[in-house]
Design a protein around this motif. Structure first.
Motif, PDB file in Angstrom:
ATOM      1  N   LEU A  41       0.996  -1.256   0.001  1.00 56.60           N
ATOM      2  CA  LEU A  41      -0.037  -0.084   0.045  1.00 56.60           C
ATOM      3  C   LEU A  41       1.017   1.348   0.059  1.00 56.60           C
ATOM      4  CD1 LEU A  41      -2.723  -1.086   2.635  1.00 56.60           C
ATOM      5  CD2 LEU A  41      -2.989  -0.878   0.152  1.00 56.60           C
ATOM      6  N   ILE A  42       1.943   1.352   0.880  1.00 52.78           N
ATOM      7  CA  ILE A  42       2.771   2.481   0.847  1.00 52.78           C
ATOM      8  C   ILE A  42       3.669   2.517  -0.356  1.00 52.78           C
ATOM      9  CG2 ILE A  42       4.786   3.860   2.101  1.00 52.78           C
ATOM     10  CD1 ILE A  42       3.927   1.807   4.681  1.00 52.78           C
ATOM     11  N   LEU A  43       3.933   1.482  -1.113  1.00 51.99           N
ATOM     12  CA  LEU A  43       4.640   1.576  -2.332  1.00 51.99           C
ATOM     13  C   LEU A  43       3.957   2.523  -3.202  1.00 51.99           C
ATOM     14  CD1 LEU A  43       6.680   0.703  -4.425  1.00 51.99           C
ATOM     15  CD2 LEU A  43       5.806  -1.592  -4.358  1.00 51.99           C
ATOM     16  N   ALA A  44       2.521   2.222  -3.283  1.00 47.49           N
ATOM     17  CA  ALA A  44       1.906   2.875  -4.594  1.00 47.49           C
ATOM     18  C   ALA A  44       1.935   4.356  -4.593  1.00 47.49           C
ATOM     19  CB  ALA A  44       0.482   2.201  -4.225  1.00 47.49           C
ATOM     20  N   VAL A  45       2.234   4.848  -3.334  1.00 46.08           N
ATOM     21  CA  VAL A  45       2.335   6.323  -3.281  1.00 46.08           C
ATOM     22  C   VAL A  45       3.353   7.166  -3.871  1.00 46.08           C
ATOM     23  CG1 VAL A  45       2.456   8.239  -1.744  1.00 46.08           C
ATOM     24  CG2 VAL A  45       1.206   6.353  -0.956  1.00 46.08           C
TER      25      VAL A  45
END
Length: 320
Positions: A231-235
């Motif tokens: 989820l954090i990677l998508a930012v």
């Protein structure tokens, strides 16, 4: 036995006679080098400064050599634990085909050559950045973090995330928002990529005494970490689309790839160890395979958009 004596003593194993050229090449971790070369090339090509093709080719060559040097130093230091893991026991040093001293000598020699030549070919800043990258991987990650903390792959992952920024610095001589986002994308991708692998090779790390998250905190905690990082990677990955190096091809690709990666991570996070063992870790292996495509396809999309801009097909782009 001290670490010093351990690493200065040849590792016993199934010696295979005189080493061949392919054994020395294997020391450079060619699969890892492929990722280093590709991401560094993307960083150099998408930079907003034209680079002479010869300078670009030489720069990428010596970034690759630097990546190989770090791999040789890693294999020299890790020969003892490599010998205990099934997937690494046949590497040149633990198998006895190459001596630890040869691996160390090759790693040090290639490190010096790559740093000096990159500095001469592009600029001093790029050479120094490559030197720091090699030091970070060989010393900070390999000699310290890997055997000390389950956060080894989190912090140590920075070493593999530096190449696109090194490529950018080779072209421009400095940093900006774009290479930082490229760095963050690879940096945040690394933990879930390796943890997906660790879920189905857990015994290897346990046998070698490597404090991988699967060993120290168990598979359930690892699964929760995987979805959190996905989820954090998508930012930062999606944020690249809003910069001048982004474009329509990257935007569509990044949306699709991040959606697929989050979905795969979510499926893995909802499974129990019993579920995974029942189907021989199908979902975990699928996520690991997807993670390989994720990075190459996303960075490849940046190259396509850069080519479209160069051909005058794509107008100026970016909101950041």
């Amino acid at each position: 036995m001290s670490d010093a004596s351990l690493h200065s003593t040849p590792i016993s194993g199934a010696a295979a006679g005189e080493p061949e050229l392919r054994d020395y090449f294997a020391l450079l971790k060619p699969r890892v080098m492929t990722l280093v070369v590709f991401t560094a090339l993307v960083g150099l090509v998408v930079a907003p400064v034209p680079v002479h093709p010869f300078v670009a080719a030489v720069s990428i060559l010596f970034i690759a050599v630097g990546g190989g040097a770090a791999g040789a130093l890693n294999m020299w230091w890790d020969a003892d634990i490599d010998a205990k893991m099934r997937r690494t026991a046949r590497r040149p040093v633990p198998s006895g085909r190459v001596s630890p001293g040869e691996a160390l000598g090759l790693g040090l020699a290639l490190s010096g050559i790559s740093v000096v030549m990159l500095g001469l070919a592009s600029n001093i800043a790029a050479g120094l950045f490559l030197a720091f990258t090699i030091f970070f991987y060989a010393v900070i990650y390999t000699m310290w973090l890997k055997r000390w903390t389950p956060q080894n792959i989190v912090i140590g992952g920075a070493a593999g995330a530096f190449p696109p920024a090194v490529g950018w610095v080779a072209a421009t001589g400095g940093l900006s928002l774009e290479p930082i986002l490229l760095f963050l994308t690879v940096f945040l991708w690394t933990p879930p990529h390796f943890w997906a692998l660790a879920l189905f090779v857990k015994s290897d790390y346990a046998d070698a005494g490597v404090p991988m998250l699967t060993v120290t905190h168990g598979p359930d905690s690892t699964r929760r970490h995987i979805i959190a990082y996905a989820l954090i990677l998508a930012v930062p990955a999606l944020a690249i689309a809003a910069t001048p190096i982004g474009g329509p091809v990257y935007l569509v690709s990044s949306l699709a790839l991040n959606a697929a990666f989050i979905r795969g991570a979510w499926i893995v996070s909802r499974r129990s160890t019993a579920d995974a063992e029942a189907d021989h870790f199908a979902a975990e292996k699928g996520l690991f395979k997807l993670s390989l495509y994720y990075l190459f396809l996303q960075f490849g999309a940046l190259l396509i958009d850069a080519s479209l801009r160069s051909a005058g097909v794509l107008p100026a782009w970016g909101w950041l």
